[in-house]
Write a protein that holds these residues in place. Structure first.
Motif, mmCIF file in Angstrom:
data_model
loop_
_atom_site.group_PDB
_atom_site.id
_atom_site.type_symbol
_atom_site.label_atom_id
_atom_site.label_comp_id
_atom_site.label_asym_id
_atom_site.label_seq_id
_atom_site.Cartn_x
_atom_site.Cartn_y
_atom_site.Cartn_z
ATOM 1 N N SER A 114 35.561 -5.733 47.049
ATOM 2 C CA SER A 114 36.728 -7.201 46.822
ATOM 3 C C SER A 114 38.127 -6.290 46.658
ATOM 4 O O SER A 114 38.186 -4.954 46.727
ATOM 5 C CB SER A 114 36.554 -7.163 45.224
ATOM 6 N N ASP A 116 40.103 -6.785 44.716
ATOM 7 C CA ASP A 116 40.513 -6.187 42.814
ATOM 8 C C ASP A 116 38.975 -5.452 42.511
ATOM 9 O O ASP A 116 38.068 -5.290 43.404
ATOM 10 C CB ASP A 116 40.991 -7.829 42.192
ATOM 11 N N LYS A 136 43.580 -10.469 39.612
ATOM 12 C CA LYS A 136 44.675 -10.667 40.998
ATOM 13 C C LYS A 136 45.645 -9.217 40.827
ATOM 14 O O LYS A 136 45.861 -9.373 39.787
ATOM 15 C CB LYS A 136 44.585 -11.561 41.179
ATOM 16 N N GLU A 637 51.398 -5.227 44.064
ATOM 17 C CA GLU A 637 50.396 -5.496 43.698
ATOM 18 C C GLU A 637 49.431 -4.678 43.520
ATOM 19 O O GLU A 637 48.077 -4.222 43.725
ATOM 20 C CB GLU A 637 49.497 -5.541 45.744
#
Length: 667
Positions: A114, A116, A136, A637
């Motif tokens: 992933s 995340d 996220k 992010e």
């Protein structure tokens, strides 16, 4: 605050002028100024003679490649699987994913992938399923995921955009129920909930209205009850509760007026005992075992340093505990029947985790799994055989270029601050320095402020110290690890006496004869970023360069934009801004940044809900408006702290280059 979407408005908040906004720390101190002087601390420590500090000679010493330091992997969580393999959550790929280590060690197998992070992983007792939490882009709105223990597609069990469901988790012995904490996105209150892993039905067990965390720690053997810690967002206190799964009826088991902090780590396999961290009358936390039937508490190994209670052996006859001895761990195994503890011969440094879950007994009870790192030893997992005493490295997460024998050594130093308070710090001393007062220094304040820098591997400190910087990481008043009185000594005085504690660390190094008083830098993240901004504003002639990472610049604007739980934490530190506006002004860097002189680099994640990016934007604007040298990098992010490897490397490279430019040049 450790390692969320925010407005990117660039409205400048007013800078409040107060009397005597800066201090040089050379004037006579006013004993009536805000803050608390704690002159002894817990326990008493021997002061370090600055002239006793030495820089060893090493002919082949060389700078450690910055990128290699971040390819030296770490791990956030680990536990035994029922079959004797080890589940861990390292950053091997540059992302925090789940991996499985074979029995006896070997190359790990990746279980899921992933972008995340995967946090709080736990295996069900039947060994079939692994459950974990993930968000996220660092936004800290978690869902609960499950994967087969042998790997496979991850299934989102909760999938709620406006509610966060997270660990720590507890699983019932029949592998059916998972307990977790749940909180609405806009609320400061979490509650205790369970999910049926077969039907995915969620039931919220508590209906708390106060700003608290509910942290599940275990089920009773029959699955009838969940045991959990109830902790206010201020983190100052803790109590232990037993909650009936069928009805939600809750009963307080430990903590309260007579014991303001009691936190559960584990329930014994037979459900009769609890392993607790309990604060004593002196404000020092100690490991105890509570007998639920009699109410009697047995101290594991009473001592002068704070302890964290650990987990039980599979047969319930033993329990582990760790003592934090001025930033280094000692681990004990306690015989429950004999009420006797023995210390284990483990490597120096950190050999426990913050949750009390490591060291952990293997399924057969013969070994302990523990993490290890120190200032000169990169992170790995190890095992300790309880019969033979043999300690074995289970993983090899480092790179060949990171040779522990070549890394600068760490030591613990103790010194007096401006008012006589004894402060401890971790010191990284470079090789081959001359005692001629020419070496640059970087002070590294930690986050929190309720936190502690310990003797463990630090990538940035290693990068800097291997390049000739003396690096020192103080534990000023407000830090954990030295008793409650020391921990609360900075309330309503953030950036006051604790800033003096940081500056006194640099003065210790100047007194050693190695450091140049004109080449003192400072860098930190979160509260360390706040301290960095406060330092250059309030002591403008002391610091020559600074790097502030996701730090607070105005407590009022941070409190208005941060997550609800963090607002309550700030209120515990500073009071209500409507009642104590002068406290918020006096303790905010924005009040002093007009006076800053040191060049400042600002590093910030755009998705930070703890210290929103608006704080960094304000800081950059006020410095630019006043003609100061300032630069900034915002990372998309990323939340509170940088978890993606490419961003970690970029931030470290920028930090080293900034100090090279402004500390190593001749002034």
């Amino acid at each position: 605050m450790n390692r969320l979407a925010t407005s990117r408005a660039v409205l400048m908040m007013g800078v409040c002028a107060l009397a005597a906004p800066t201090f040089a720390q050379t004037d006579r101190l006013n004993p009536d100024r805000p803050g608390t002087a704690v002159l002894t601390g817990t326990p008493a420590r021997t002061l370090t003679d600055p002239r006793s500090l030495t820089s060893p000679a090493k002919a082949d010493a060389r700078p450690v490649p910055v990128a290699d330091l971040f390819f030296t992997r770490s791990s956030y969580f680990a536990s035994w699987l029922p079959d004797g393999q080890v589940l861990m959550a390292p950053d091997i790929t540059g992302r925090i994913n789940l991996w499985r280590v074979p029995k006896g060690g070997g190359f790990p197998l990746q279980l899921q992938q992933s972008e995340d992070k995967s946090f709080f992983p736990i295996a069900t007792p039947d060994g079939k399923t692994i459950v974990y939490a993930s968000d996220k882009g660092g936004a800290e709105i978690y869902d609960i995921f499950a994967i087969p223990a042998n790997g496979g597609e991850a299934v989102n069990l909760t999938s709620t955009a406006e509610v966060t469901e997270s660990g720590p988790f507890a699983v019932s012995m029949d592998s059916r129920l998972l307990a977790f904490n749940t909180r609405e996105k806009t609320s400061a209150t979490s509650n205790l909930a369970v999910i049926d892993l077969r039907t995915r039905k969620v039931r919220v067990l508590t209906d708390d209205k106060e700003a608290v965390y509910w942290l599940p720690k275990g089920f009773s053997p029959d699955g009838r009850y969940v045991y959990a810690n109830r902790m206010p967002n201020s983190l100052a206190n803790s109590s232990v509760w037993r909650v009936e799964v069928s009805t939600g009826k809750a009963k307080q088991i430990a903590g309260g007026a007579q014991a303001p902090f009691e936190a559960l780590t584990a329930v014994s396999p037979d459900g009769k005992l609890l392993s607790l961290t309990s604060e004593n009358a002196a404000g020092l936390r100690q490991a105890v075992v509570l007998d639920l039937a009699s109410g009697q508490r047995a101290a594991v190994n009473p001592g002068p340093w704070p302890q964290v209670a650990g987990v039980f052996s599979p047969d319930g006859r033993s329990v582990v505990a760790s003592a934090n001895v001025n930033g280094r761990d000692e681990v004990y195994v306690f015989d429950v029947a004999a009420k006797r503890a023995r210390r284990l011969a483990l490597p120096d440094g950190r050999v426990s985790d913050p949750f009390g879950l490591l060291p952990a007994f293997s399924p057969d009870g013969h070994q302990l799994l523990f993490p290890h790192s120190s200032g000169s030893a990169p992170f790995d997992y190890w095992t300790h055989d309880l019969t033979t005493g043999q300690t074995t490295r289970l993983t090899r997460l480092s790179l060949a270029s990171i040779d522990p024998d070549a890394l600068p050594r760490t030591s613990v130093v103790n010194y007096k601050s401006a008012d006589g308070t004894v402060v401890s710090a971790i010191l990284w001393m470079p090789w081959n320095l001359k005692r001629d007062g020419s070496a640059p220094v970087v002070v590294m304040p930690h986050g929190g402020p309720t936190y502690q820098t310990t003797d463990e591997f630090d990538r940035l400190a290693t990068a800097l110290s291997s390049r000739g910087y003396i690096v020192i990481a103080p534990n000023p008043r407000g830090s954990t690890g030295y008793g409650r009185a020391f921990e609360i000594a900075n309330r309503k005085d953030l950036g006051g006496r604790d800033l003096e504690d940081e500056a006194a660390a640099a003065k210790l190094l100047i007194a050693s004869g190695y450091a140049d008083p004109k080449k003192i830098g400072i860098t930190g993240g979160s509260y360390g970023g706040f301290m960095t901004a406060m330092a250059i504003g309030r002591m403008p002639d002391f610091w020559a360069a600074a790097v502030a990472q996701y730090g607070i610049v105005d407590w009022k604007t941070m409190r208005e934009r941060a997550s609800p739980a963090l607002r309550e934490y700030v209120t515990a530190l500073l009071g209500d801004p409507a009642i104590d506006p002068e406290v918020y002004k006096r303790t905010s860097p924005m009040t002093y940044l007009r006076d800053a002189k040191a060049p400042l680099l600002v590093l910030q994640g755009t998705n930070d809900i703890r210290v929103p990016a608006f704080e960094a934007e304000q800081m950059v604007k006020v410095l630019k408006d006043n003609g100061r040298i300032v630069d900034a990098k915002f990372y998309p992010e990323e939340g509170h702290g940088f978890v993606k490897r490419e961003n970690q490397i970029d931030a470290a490279v920028r930090t080293v280059a900034w100090f090279d430019k402004y500390l190593k040049k001749e002034r």
